[in-house]
Design an enzyme around this catalytic site. Structure first.
Site, short mmCIF file in Angstrom:
data_model
loop_
_atom_site.label_atom_id
_atom_site.label_comp_id
_atom_site.label_asym_id
_atom_site.label_seq_id
_atom_site.Cartn_x
_atom_site.Cartn_y
_atom_site.Cartn_z
N GLU A 133 -11.13 0.26 -11.59
CA GLU A 133 -10.85 -0.66 -12.04
C GLU A 133 -11.53 -0.15 -13.51
O GLU A 133 -10.85 -0.78 -14.95
CB GLU A 133 -10.75 -1.74 -11.20
CG GLU A 133 -9.73 -2.00 -10.79
CD GLU A 133 -9.74 -1.21 -9.50
OE1 GLU A 133 -9.03 -1.43 -8.49
OE2 GLU A 133 -10.87 -1.06 -9.03
N ARG B 283 0.98 3.61 -2.70
CA ARG B 283 0.34 5.30 -3.04
C ARG B 283 1.24 5.96 -2.82
O ARG B 283 0.51 7.04 -3.21
CB ARG B 283 -0.82 4.76 -2.06
CG ARG B 283 -2.69 3.69 -1.98
CD ARG B 283 -2.85 4.23 -1.00
NE ARG B 283 -3.85 3.12 -0.86
CZ ARG B 283 -5.38 2.85 -1.09
NH1 ARG B 283 -5.40 3.97 -1.38
NH2 ARG B 283 -5.53 1.45 -0.56
N ASP C 216 -5.01 -9.89 -9.21
CA ASP C 216 -4.89 -9.21 -9.81
C ASP C 216 -3.40 -8.62 -10.64
O ASP C 216 -3.37 -8.92 -11.38
CB ASP C 216 -6.26 -7.82 -9.55
CG ASP C 216 -5.10 -7.46 -8.30
OD1 ASP C 216 -4.58 -7.41 -7.39
OD2 ASP C 216 -5.94 -6.24 -7.63
N GLU D 139 1.09 -1.57 -0.13
CA GLU D 139 0.04 -0.07 -0.01
C GLU D 139 0.87 1.49 0.05
O GLU D 139 1.03 2.01 -0.78
CB GLU D 139 -1.36 -0.41 0.98
CG GLU D 139 -1.85 -1.22 1.48
CD GLU D 139 -2.99 -1.02 0.12
OE1 GLU D 139 -3.11 -0.33 -0.64
OE2 GLU D 139 -3.83 -1.88 0.05
#
Length: 637
Positions: free
Chosen positions: A536, A222, A367, A218
């Site tokens: 997405e 980010r 993913d 994360e």
């Protein structure tokens, strides 16, 4: 294929011409008969008394009849074209009737809406003002989101817009500020660029040195990704000009951004160097410069393999190879592990370096492994066809595995979706698809054309049969992703959807929009009905619009944006996640994720752009940072 500007299924030119000639014949025949009738009547009743005045009256009446009949024939061409075309071979040509009036210019037939979408070149001729206006609306939404964050949560990771306060859920590094900076630069929101840049300069280095535990993944996508993205767009390595952003736009200080990036990355590197294998540990304690595994000892496969773009780019701009070396060890190790037709389990053990369990999916925890295979290959241009060729080969093998093992169609209407194998290849198939899987259409399109338009790729014979197949799958999956939005009462997608398939007896509630064609194809379970403002789907719409040039992707994106505006906007500032997209009014969750500013609004802005900001076919690499694995979402070649 459903999109693009390819030929219509039959020649409109032949059909138009035949219908027009038949109509012309019919109105001229009717004119001739009407004229003969008038002459006959006049001769029968007033023979020998035919004056000049009566002749002029007859001429005027004939003209009126001509106009009425001609108007009717035009209606025939536009309204009865397909019903009457068969007459073209059954009628004989009639003598031409010359008139005093000039024949009106022949106009092309009006196409029905579905044909207009098939022939997207017609739509592209429309003035761009509508899309400029819509893009401005997205910019205003970004400013509204930022105003809520600035007023109630400045310095916190995220805004709770209903409670008017901030919350630190990502380590306390001001994640929304950093994640939003590149979006503000792209949109030209100068006050936000100034405010965010000043906060980073005054606070971030200190926060990095004082804060405790953060998640490697994360924080990389980010915060580190946000810093590097802003660095690039602010003219770092003299690359900002390639973005297409006006040079007059406000920029951040690239030297400062690079300095902060290196300090943060040096601490995050401990997750790599503290691991006994090439797989990094999941968590880092920033102030102590230590790292440790998650409580269960496992790392998500996607998290371990979604770090390479940021760390490799940092090596390139800093001149220090250590970041790239540590990050690329992960992918070098991944190529040695066994797969199921290129597909991998969603957990991996950093202690052993081996996969844990058999759960295979392209949703959460799986993913971005597949996404980064192709994007790292694109980024590493120097080694793309030599030492890193294996990345492209792994990507292609994985996409074949997806098509063979995971792709199914719904009943009754045949939506294409990607399911899961919760117990591996030998277990049962689950017709479940996370919204996160909607990254895949954009990735497939990028992998097929390598960033150039479909038209250019076809003209230059650059697409293999497998590329064409993957591009078709991308368009089919994008359709499914948007229907996950349109099938609900709010027009916003749930976090997870299930699908009706042949032989699957699992039922459940629908999305609430009874007028949707696909209301019986999609199941939305009570625990899956929330919406987190995810990016997405609109990311894939942006990429597919750039590649196929099909206007339907813009129209879909506009509908999604309107739903965000209607149901998630908070009057006092900011936007909120929802608890249930199938209910009206939808219950609100009181959370604005960083990726709503860092990605969702950014992709919508780029989708509606008329000036080709951030072209996909330039020789550069751009960080568009955000939620899971989208830190380098737009790759330039």
């Amino acid at each position: 294929m459903s999109g693009g500007s390819g030929p219509l299924p039959y020649s409109m030119r032949d059909v138009d011409g035949g219908a027009y000639n038949n109509a012309k014949f019919r109105h001229r025949s009717r004119l001739k008969m009407a004229t003969q009738a008038l002459i006959t009547n006049s001769s029968k009743y007033q023979c020998g008394k035919f004056t000049v005045g009566k002749f002029l009256s007859l001429l005027m009446i004939s003209g009126l009849i001509y106009l009425i009949v001609h108007k009717s024939s035009e209606g025939l061409v536009s309204g009865e074209l397909h019903d009457k075309v068969e007459d073209r071979h059954t009628r004989k040509d009639s003598p031409k009737i010359r008139t005093f009036w000039r024949k009106p210019p022949r106009l092309p037939p009006r196409l029905p809406p579905n044909e207009m979408y098939k022939n997207s070149s017609l739509l592209r001729q429309s003035p761009p003002s509508e899309w400029i206006s819509r893009q401005k609306k997205v910019k205003e939404a970004f400013e509204h989101a930022w105003s809520g964050y600035r007023n109630y949560a400045m310095g916190y990771d995220e805004l709770m817009p209903l409670s008017h306060r901030g919350v630190d859920g990502l380590g306390g590094l001001g994640a929304t500020i950093v994640d939003s900076l590149d979006t503000a630069i792209i949109m030209g929101v100068d006050n936000v660029v100034s405010e965010a840049s000043k906060w980073i300069e005054d606070n971030l280095m200190k926060r990095i040195s004082e804060k405790g535990q953060v998640n490697l993944f994360e924080t990389t996508i980010r915060v580190l990704g946000g810093l590097l993205s802003a660095y690039h767009l602010s003219g770092g390595e003299k690359a900002g000009g390639e973005s297409g952003i006006p040079v007059t736009s406000k920029r951040a200080n690239p030297e400062l951004l690079l300095e902060v990036s290196k300090d943060l990355a040096d601490r995050l590197l401990l997750a790599f160097t503290s691991s006994p294998t090439a797989i990094p540990l999941s968590d880092v304690v920033l102030r102590d410069r230590t790292a440790h595994a998650a409580p269960d000892g496992l790392s998500s496969t996607s998290e371990a393999t979604t770090l390479q773009l940021e760390f490799s780019y940092l090596s390139r701009i800093s001149g220090d190879p250590k970041y790239n070396l540590e990050a690329m060890k992960v992918l070098d190790h991944m190529k040695t592990l066994p797969t199921v037709e290129g597909l991998v389990p969603i957990y991996i053990n950093p202690s052993s370096g081996q996969f844990s369990g058999e759960n295979i999916r392209l949703g959460s925890r799986g993913d971005s492994y597949y996404e980064y295979l192709i994007k790292v290959w694109v980024q590493q241009e120097k080694y793309r066809h030599t030492s890193l060729k294996y990345l492209f080969e792994m990507y292609m093998e994985a996409m074949r595995g997806v098509k063979h093992l995971l792709v199914r169609k719904t009943i009754p209407n045949g939506l294409v979706f990607v399911g899961e194998l919760p117990y591996g290849r030998n277990g049962g198939f689950s017709p479940k698809m996370d919204h996160l899987v909607c990254f895949l259409p954009g990735t497939l399109a990028l992998g097929a054309t390598k960033g150039i338009t479909k038209k250019k790729a076809l003209e230059n014979h650059l697409l293999t049969e497998e590329d064409r197949e993957n591009l078709q799958l991308a368009e089919d999956l994008a359709k499914t992703c948007v229907e996950m939005y349109f099938v609900t009462s709010t027009g916003l997608a749930p976090e997870i959807a299930y699908f009706h398939t042949e032989g699957n007896t699992e039922g459940g509630p629908d999305g609430g929009n009874k007028s949707s064609e696909y209301v019986n194809d999609i199941i939305i379970k009570p625990l899956d009905r929330h919406n987190l403002l995810r990016p997405e789907t609109v990311e894939s719409l942006f990429v597919l619009h750039r590649i196929t040039e099909d206007p339907k992707y813009r129209e879909w994106g506009w509908r999604i944006f309107q739903a965000f505006e209607k149901y998630t906007k908070v009057d006092s500032g900011g936007y909120t996640s929802l608890d249930d997209v199938t209910s009206l009014p939808p219950p609100r969750r009181d959370k604005m994720e960083t990726f709503f500013l860092g990605e969702t609004l950014k992709y919508l802005y780029l989708l509606f752009d008329e000036s080709n900001i951030l072209p996909l076919d330039k020789r550069a690499i751009l960080f568009i940072n955000g939620m899971p694995s989208r830190s380098l979402s737009t790759c330039w070649l």
